[in-house]
Scaffold this motif. Structure first.
Motif, mmCIF file in Angstrom:
data_model
loop_
_atom_site.group_PDB
_atom_site.id
_atom_site.type_symbol
_atom_site.label_atom_id
_atom_site.label_comp_id
_atom_site.label_asym_id
_atom_site.label_seq_id
_atom_site.Cartn_x
_atom_site.Cartn_y
_atom_site.Cartn_z
ATOM 1 N N ILE A 142 0.847 -1.187 0.000
ATOM 2 C CA ILE A 142 0.000 0.000 0.000
ATOM 3 C C ILE A 142 0.883 1.238 0.000
ATOM 4 O O ILE A 142 1.990 1.228 0.521
ATOM 5 N N LYS A 143 0.376 2.283 -0.579
ATOM 6 C CA LYS A 143 1.136 3.518 -0.709
ATOM 7 C C LYS A 143 1.298 4.184 0.647
ATOM 8 O O LYS A 143 0.340 4.358 1.398
ATOM 9 N N ALA A 144 2.548 4.568 0.975
ATOM 10 C CA ALA A 144 2.823 5.200 2.267
ATOM 11 C C ALA A 144 2.260 6.616 2.301
ATOM 12 O O ALA A 144 2.212 7.314 1.290
ATOM 13 N N HIS A 145 1.836 7.031 3.480
ATOM 14 C CA HIS A 145 1.369 8.404 3.735
ATOM 15 C C HIS A 145 0.263 8.827 2.758
ATOM 16 O O HIS A 145 0.233 9.965 2.284
ATOM 17 N N ALA A 146 -0.604 7.876 2.462
ATOM 18 C CA ALA A 146 -1.723 8.179 1.569
ATOM 19 C C ALA A 146 -3.017 8.343 2.356
ATOM 20 O O ALA A 146 -4.107 8.350 1.779
ATOM 21 N N GLY A 147 -2.932 8.462 3.679
ATOM 22 C CA GLY A 147 -4.109 8.669 4.506
ATOM 23 C C GLY A 147 -4.882 7.402 4.811
ATOM 24 O O GLY A 147 -6.018 7.478 5.288
ATOM 25 N N LEU A 148 -4.305 6.227 4.544
ATOM 26 C CA LEU A 148 -4.985 4.963 4.831
ATOM 27 C C LEU A 148 -4.909 4.693 6.328
ATOM 28 O O LEU A 148 -3.823 4.650 6.915
ATOM 29 N N GLU A 149 -6.064 4.524 6.950
ATOM 30 C CA GLU A 149 -6.152 4.502 8.415
ATOM 31 C C GLU A 149 -5.224 3.484 9.066
ATOM 32 O O GLU A 149 -4.450 3.808 9.966
ATOM 33 N N GLY A 150 -5.298 2.234 8.619
ATOM 34 C CA GLY A 150 -4.465 1.199 9.234
ATOM 35 C C GLY A 150 -2.983 1.462 9.051
ATOM 36 O O GLY A 150 -2.185 1.272 9.970
ATOM 37 N N ASN A 151 -2.612 1.936 7.862
ATOM 38 C CA ASN A 151 -1.205 2.225 7.587
ATOM 39 C C ASN A 151 -0.700 3.399 8.424
ATOM 40 O O ASN A 151 0.421 3.368 8.939
ATOM 41 N N GLU A 152 -1.527 4.427 8.562
ATOM 42 C CA GLU A 152 -1.147 5.578 9.384
ATOM 43 C C GLU A 152 -0.989 5.165 10.849
ATOM 44 O O GLU A 152 -0.098 5.650 11.549
ATOM 45 N N ARG A 153 -1.843 4.279 11.296
ATOM 46 C CA ARG A 153 -1.760 3.787 12.673
ATOM 47 C C ARG A 153 -0.451 3.009 12.877
ATOM 48 O O ARG A 153 0.266 3.218 13.865
ATOM 49 N N ALA A 154 -0.114 2.128 11.938
ATOM 50 C CA ALA A 154 1.125 1.355 12.041
ATOM 51 C C ALA A 154 2.338 2.279 11.985
ATOM 52 O O ALA A 154 3.334 2.058 12.681
ATOM 53 N N ASP A 155 2.256 3.321 11.171
ATOM 54 C CA ASP A 155 3.359 4.281 11.062
ATOM 55 C C ASP A 155 3.603 4.986 12.395
ATOM 56 O O ASP A 155 4.747 5.138 12.830
ATOM 57 N N ARG A 156 2.510 5.413 13.054
ATOM 58 C CA ARG A 156 2.645 6.077 14.362
ATOM 59 C C ARG A 156 3.232 5.123 15.399
ATOM 60 O O ARG A 156 4.099 5.504 16.195
ATOM 61 N N LEU A 157 2.762 3.895 15.381
ATOM 62 C CA LEU A 157 3.263 2.908 16.347
ATOM 63 C C LEU A 157 4.749 2.625 16.128
ATOM 64 O O LEU A 157 5.502 2.478 17.098
ATOM 65 N N ALA A 158 5.173 2.563 14.869
ATOM 66 C CA ALA A 158 6.577 2.289 14.564
ATOM 67 C C ALA A 158 7.465 3.427 15.055
ATOM 68 O O ALA A 158 8.554 3.189 15.590
ATOM 69 N N LYS A 159 7.011 4.666 14.873
ATOM 70 C CA LYS A 159 7.785 5.814 15.364
ATOM 71 C C LYS A 159 7.869 5.800 16.889
ATOM 72 O O LYS A 159 8.915 6.091 17.476
#
Length: 322
Positions: A142-159
């Motif tokens: 999936i495209k990064a930083h495209a506003g996809l809820e699950g991906n944005e959530r995983a991104d925050r958790l990784a940081k």
């Protein structure tokens, strides 16, 4: 790398592939799974973390933060998150799973059966076990930083995992790039110590007092016969030629007793006073022994080298005709 002898037999290989999703619409049309797992890796403020966010319908049912040492790469973090996702789904009873990652490199490694990266090997083993458990698992990019809820959530958790985790690392194997960089830096440091402590290369040290800095700069300079003579002092200069019996007098034509050396030619010889004056105007700085290496580091390196090579070429040609 996993030793080839420990890798699965080719007959046990599972054909794997991933699909690419570029927007919310495509994501929604590929979300009909009992469990969706979003994975991500992050390097933030020099620290590395990974995470996965597991969803059942519209609700997040589990979130995991994973810690890695600072020498790890984001690529490793992404692979770890995918690997951990496959490990987690083996514990669940649901039938179908979608794993979503914004790292195409990690997914390509996982789906390449010839890749022996230990995380990729474990991931494929977990996916093989999942098929034995009658579980359906699909991989998606999936495209990064495209506003996809699950991906944005995983991104925050990784940081958060990268910055805030203080527990034992979940994965601590160092990447090959780190090993190569460490060996290179140790080699450069040893080289630099020997270089700086040696009583030789006096002319070279005027331009490159530090071997580590020189290693970065020298690759940007096209070597020629003139630049080699300039930076070593070994060439058609009266002092050097006299040392080896090729010329009777080591002096410059400007003055008896003034040795014709690189510092003399570049900095004090009155024969080149006019050329030197114009060069210093272009360089916006006075030239002396302590500043030569600074010109090699700065934006005016090409102007400085043009000046130096012009003078050296004149001197070498003059001594050839004598």
């Amino acid at each position: 790398m996993t030793p080839a002898i420990d890798a699965p037999h080719p007959a046990m290989h599972v054909d794997l592939e991933y699909r690419s999703l570029v927007d919310q619409e495509q994501l929604e049309s590929n979300s009909n799974f009992n469990i969706r797992i979003f994975t991500d890796g992050s390097k933030f403020e020099g620290k590395v973390g990974a995470a996965l966010s597991m969803w059942d319908g519209a609700a997040e049912i589990k979130a995991l933060k994973l810690a890695l040492p600072s020498y790890s790469t984001v690529y490793q973090a992404e692979l770890l998150a995918i690997c951990r996702a496959t490990r987690e789904l083996l514990k669940l009873k649901a039938h179908s799973y979608g794993i979503y990652s914004d790292s195409m490199a990690a997914l390509q490694t996982v789906t390449n059966v010839r890749s022996l990266h230990p995380l990729a090997v474990e991931t494929r083993e977990n996916l093989q076990t999942a098929t034995y458990q009658k579980k359906l698992v699909n991989l998606f990019w999936i495209k990064a930083h495209a506003g996809l809820e699950g991906n944005e959530r995983a991104d925050r958790l990784a940081k958060e995992a990268a910055v805030g985790s203080k527990r034992k690392h979940d994965y601590d194997l160092c990447p090959i790039s780190f090993v190569k960089r460490s060996i290179r830096m140790r080699t450069l440091d040893e080289w630099n110590q020997r270089y700086q402590n040696a009583n030789t290369a006096g002319i070279t040290k005027l331009f490159f007092p530090d071997a580590v800095a020189a290693h970065k700069i020298i690759k940007k300079i096209k070597p020629t016969g003139i630049t080699t003579q300039l930076m070593t002092g070994h060439g058609g200069f009266s002092e050097y030629l006299n040392r080896f019996g090729c010329k009777d007098n080591p002096s410059c034509i400007c003055e008896p007793g003034a040795l014709e050396t690189i510092p003399h030619i570049l900095l004090t010889c009155p024969v080149f006073a006019s050329i030197r004056y114009n060069a210093e105007i272009n360089l916006e700085s006075k030239m002396d022994k302590d500043s030569l290496h600074k010109f090699m580091l700065g934006k005016n390196r090409d102007i400085f080298l043009e000046y130096c090579c012009k003078l050296v070429n004149k001197v070498v040609n003059r001594n050839k005709s004598v």
